[in-house]
Design an enzyme around this catalytic site. Sequence first.
Site, PDB file in Angstrom:
ATOM      1  N   GLY A 196       0.558  -1.620   0.246  1.00 38.62           N
ATOM      2  CA  GLY A 196       0.045  -0.191   0.152  1.00 38.62           C
ATOM      3  C   GLY A 196       0.868   1.289  -0.184  1.00 38.62           C
ATOM      4  O   GLY A 196       0.801   1.748  -0.673  1.00 38.62           O
ATOM      5  N   CYS A 203      -7.903  22.893  17.590  1.00 34.34           N
ATOM      6  CA  CYS A 203      -7.592  23.502  18.854  1.00 34.34           C
ATOM      7  C   CYS A 203      -7.080  21.870  19.480  1.00 34.34           C
ATOM      8  O   CYS A 203      -7.857  22.062  20.346  1.00 34.34           O
ATOM      9  CB  CYS A 203      -8.643  23.981  19.128  1.00 34.34           C
ATOM     10  N   GLU A 204      -5.764  22.131  18.533  1.00 34.02           N
ATOM     11  CA  GLU A 204      -5.603  21.096  19.971  1.00 34.02           C
ATOM     12  C   GLU A 204      -3.915  21.160  19.989  1.00 34.02           C
ATOM     13  O   GLU A 204      -3.546  21.411  19.162  1.00 34.02           O
ATOM     14  CB  GLU A 204      -5.242  19.455  19.245  1.00 34.02           C
TER      15      GLU A 204
END
Length: 409
Positions: free
Chosen positions: A267, A334-335
């Site tokens: 993959g 917001c992290e």
Amino acid sequence: MTLRCENLAFAELAEQFGTPLYVYSQAALTDAYRAYTQAFAALNPLICYAVKANGNLSILRHFAALGCGFDIVSGGELARVLAAGGEAGKTIFSGVGKSEAEMAFALQSGVKCFNVESLPELDRLNAVAGRLGLSAPVSLRINPDVDAQTHPYISTGLKANKFGIAMQDAEAAYLHAAALPHLNVVGIDCHIGSQLTNLAPLSEACERLLMLIDKLSAAGMVLEHIDLGGGVGIVYQDESVPDLHAYAEAVQRLLGGRKLSLILEPGRSLVGNAGTLLTRVEFVKKNGDKSFVIVDAAMNDLMRPALYQAYHHIENVSPAAGEPFVADIVGPICETGDFLAQNRAIAACAGDLLAVRSAGAYAASMASNYNTRPRAAEVLVDGDRAKLIRPRETVDQLLAAEAACLHDD
């Protein structure tokens, strides 16, 4: 030097399609696929692209046109393969938690094989196939308890992982499968992890499967194929990745004269380095001695750094903007965990265009709408042509389904 994808400048693509923007090179996709077919030519394997890495329909269609099969882990991914023109008969259905509805869809579509990961799954698949009056081709995914020497979150071949059937239980599981009337046992499978940078674990897993195959053969159970799972790793930073020709030679040597067809499920190595995420600098900010380059892409566009502490090379596409400085390259979410890079030396100022490399795998496919952020557009470049293969979402589209459910109490 102008940074490009094939013959098109990144700056022109960003101007035409906006940012954040996923850009893929069609030539790189083709070259990565052909690297496998050429290295393994003597074994004539079925290469099944792992759709979870990047499931864009245009990318799937391109691989299907090259003759590629597919490895899926959900009914939704099967629907993608079929919509893109892929063949169900060249599709392997993996995954630990297949629902009855997914099994029925795959059986009716005619998938090549189910990679089964537990005894309860065998029983469920047998029942579903019986209700449909069909026989389900199955391969048991064996957990060989081999350390893939990769990040713990993408290691899948240890007995502490949720995947597969433990090696010590494998013979009994095959006998159980063979006794079920609506199953046809055709193969064996393993997948020890992703982003593998060492051939030794791959060879060890293959050896362990072949020992089991020989035991089953001696007991009268002859299998048709062996599926060795995912491909090799790619270079994100400075990794030494296995040589495909050496891998192919090792597999051919281990197989010996056994009459087994080979399946591989790469993959990341087919799409990872074909993709770049373009992002625009919004602000450069200092908090005391700490510097931040705030860009318009975020962890919802590229989860890997926050999830795996993964490294992605980042270049400034714009003309040089002063001297490099050390900064965290972060998004608007917001992290505190919303970063694309930490403590990275970079020269950048507001308005600059940055290229985040190796973003073809597990970027767009893992994207979310966290903070009500529309997902970025995707573009496939073929020489001097750029095709929009997924339009940028709009906030109106994100709200539409919920707005339709609003009503006055």
